[in-house]
Enzyme design. Structure first.
Site, mmCIF file in Angstrom:
data_model
loop_
_atom_site.group_PDB
_atom_site.id
_atom_site.type_symbol
_atom_site.label_atom_id
_atom_site.label_comp_id
_atom_site.label_asym_id
_atom_site.label_seq_id
_atom_site.Cartn_x
_atom_site.Cartn_y
_atom_site.Cartn_z
ATOM 1 C CG ASN A 138 -2.109 0.775 0.879
ATOM 2 O OD1 ASN A 138 -2.342 1.007 -0.498
ATOM 3 N ND2 ASN A 138 -2.950 1.187 1.743
ATOM 4 N N PRO A 157 -7.007 0.543 -4.092
ATOM 5 C CG PRO A 157 -8.243 -0.683 -5.541
ATOM 6 C CD PRO A 157 -7.346 -1.021 -4.012
ATOM 7 C CB SER A 217 -4.373 -9.210 5.964
ATOM 8 O OG SER A 217 -3.483 -10.171 5.961
ATOM 9 C CG HIS A 273 -11.377 -7.501 21.782
ATOM 10 N ND1 HIS A 273 -12.036 -7.185 23.031
ATOM 11 C CD2 HIS A 273 -11.373 -6.134 21.141
ATOM 12 C CE1 HIS A 273 -12.402 -5.837 23.132
ATOM 13 N NE2 HIS A 273 -11.949 -5.120 22.031
#
EC number: 2.4.99.-
Length: 398
Positions: A214, A237, A322, A370
């Site tokens: 990214n 994007p 991911s 968590h």
């Protein structure tokens, strides 16, 4: 009793005691450790099973000689690391009841285990990946694997299709562009704040192929920690829309920013969602018009679907994988040796120092922990099995 008889009786008693000691101690010590582990598992009702395994009692180490002590210590460490691997595998399918501190303790224990590449484990895992997904041939869309006239289904919106006409077909490379495959040493660089002050830049830049995610910054002061070399970088994007105004009024800024990536491949998920397609094509045409050195590639949606199914069998049931796990999977197929940097889903280090979410911002992760991401536990298993290596802390600088 005659004095000689008393002496013989005493010597016989001493020999008997010595014999019993020799028979009892060596044979029983390892077994006794295993019994203690099992007793600990049964008695420690308040601690999750995986953590009880990882915290199994240490075997008493005899100190007869230095060499004996070192050998026993090495054997104990090996046993501890085997227990650790078992513990990671068991909690990968069950995360309730574990705190962030529990996981950080596990990371600390992992760091005490010497890492060694296991060629057989790597070959077996790579073969399974290749059988299901075959990144070498199918990782990106090419003219070889997607001819004109194909009705391509989207990765996530699988009921939607896009017809591959000539105007789209010409955007694809003729074949997979990774001409130097297999690469010897690859770095997959995540964006975790754990990279700050890591001094890993030099080590990363020595890799034969560097994957990034990214469009992260790689110039200026951060380069000493994250390196500057980039062979492939993914682009979400959304960053084109939010940061670069869909390449309208901020096209010049985009071209200025990407110049730092040299001749890297830009990888976009054009066929994951229909909303991604136009933006991804816009990146392709912008680079073509500006005669940029970078080349645009598109994730193949079928490869991503197959990869998701592969990881689902291992307990990763997220809505979508991911980018980090996608690229890690690709790297295992394209590279002989894979090392991961900047993969850290925790809010602090093992030394209890806060860690920013990304190395290029000061935002801390949301408070509270968590559950450990299922993906990260899978990556930990790959590390423990010697399939790839995770860099947890600072790099060694010569």
């Amino acid at each position: 009793m005659r004095p000689g008889g008393a002496l013989l009786a005493l010597l016989a008693s001493l020999l008997l005691l010595l014999l019993l000691r020799l028979l009892w101690c060596p044979a029983d010590a390892p077994g006794r450790a295993r019994i203690l582990v099992e007793e600990s598992r049964e008695a420690t009702h308040g601690t999750p099973a995986a953590l009880r395994t990882l915290r199994s009692p240490a075997t008493a180490v005899p100190r007869a000689t230095n060499s004996t002590y070192l050998n026993e210590k090495s054997l104990h460490l090996t046993e501890k690391c085997k227990n650790l691997q078992y513990g990671i595998e068991s909690f990968s399918n069950k995360t309730k009841g574990y705190s962030e501190n529990d996981y950080l303790q596990i990371i600390t224990d992992i760091q005490s285990c010497p890492w060694k590449r296991q060629a057989e484990e790597y070959a077996n895992f790579r073969a399974k990946l290749a059988s299901c997904c075959d990144a070498v041939q199918n990782f990106v869309v090419s003219q070889n694997n997607t001819p004109v006239g194909t009705n391509m289904s989207y990765e996530v919106e699988s009921k939607k299709e896009i017809p591959i006409k000539k105007n789209i077909f010409h955007m694809f490379p003729v074949s997979q562009p990774f001409v130097d495959y297999p690469y010897n040493q690859c770095a997959v660089v995540g964006n975790g704040g754990i990279l700050n002050k890591s001094l890993c830049g030099t080590e990363i830049d020595k890799s034969d192929f560097v994957f990034r995610c990214n469009l992260p910054p790689t110039t200026g002061d951060v380069s000493k920690d994250v390196g500057s070399k980039t062979n492939l970088v993914t682009i979400n994007p959304s960053i084109i829309t939010l940061k670069y105004g869909n390449l309208k009024e901020k096209k010049a800024l985009f071209l200025e920013d990407i110049a730092t990536y040299g001749e890297a491949f830009f990888l976009l998920p054009a066929f994951s969602f229909r909303a991604n397609t136009g933006t991804s094509f816009k990146v392709y045409y912008t680079l073509e018009e500006s005669k940029a050195r970078q080349k645009v590639l598109f994730f193949h949606p079928k490869y991503l679907k197959d990869l998701a199914l592969f990881w689902r069998t291992k307990g990763v049931t997220a809505y979508r994988l991911s980018t980090g796990l996608m690229i890690t999977s690709v790297a295992v197929e394209l590279c002989k040796n894979v090392k991961l940097y900047g993969f850290w889903p925790f809010s602090k280090t093992v030394e209890d120092i806060p860690v920013s979410h990304h190395y290029y911002d000061n935002k801390l992760p949301k408070h509270g922990f968590h559950q450990m991401p299922k993906e990260y536990s899978q990556i930990l298993q790959l590390h423990m099995k010697g399939i790839l290596k995770l860099q947890f802390s600072k790099c060694e600088v010569a």
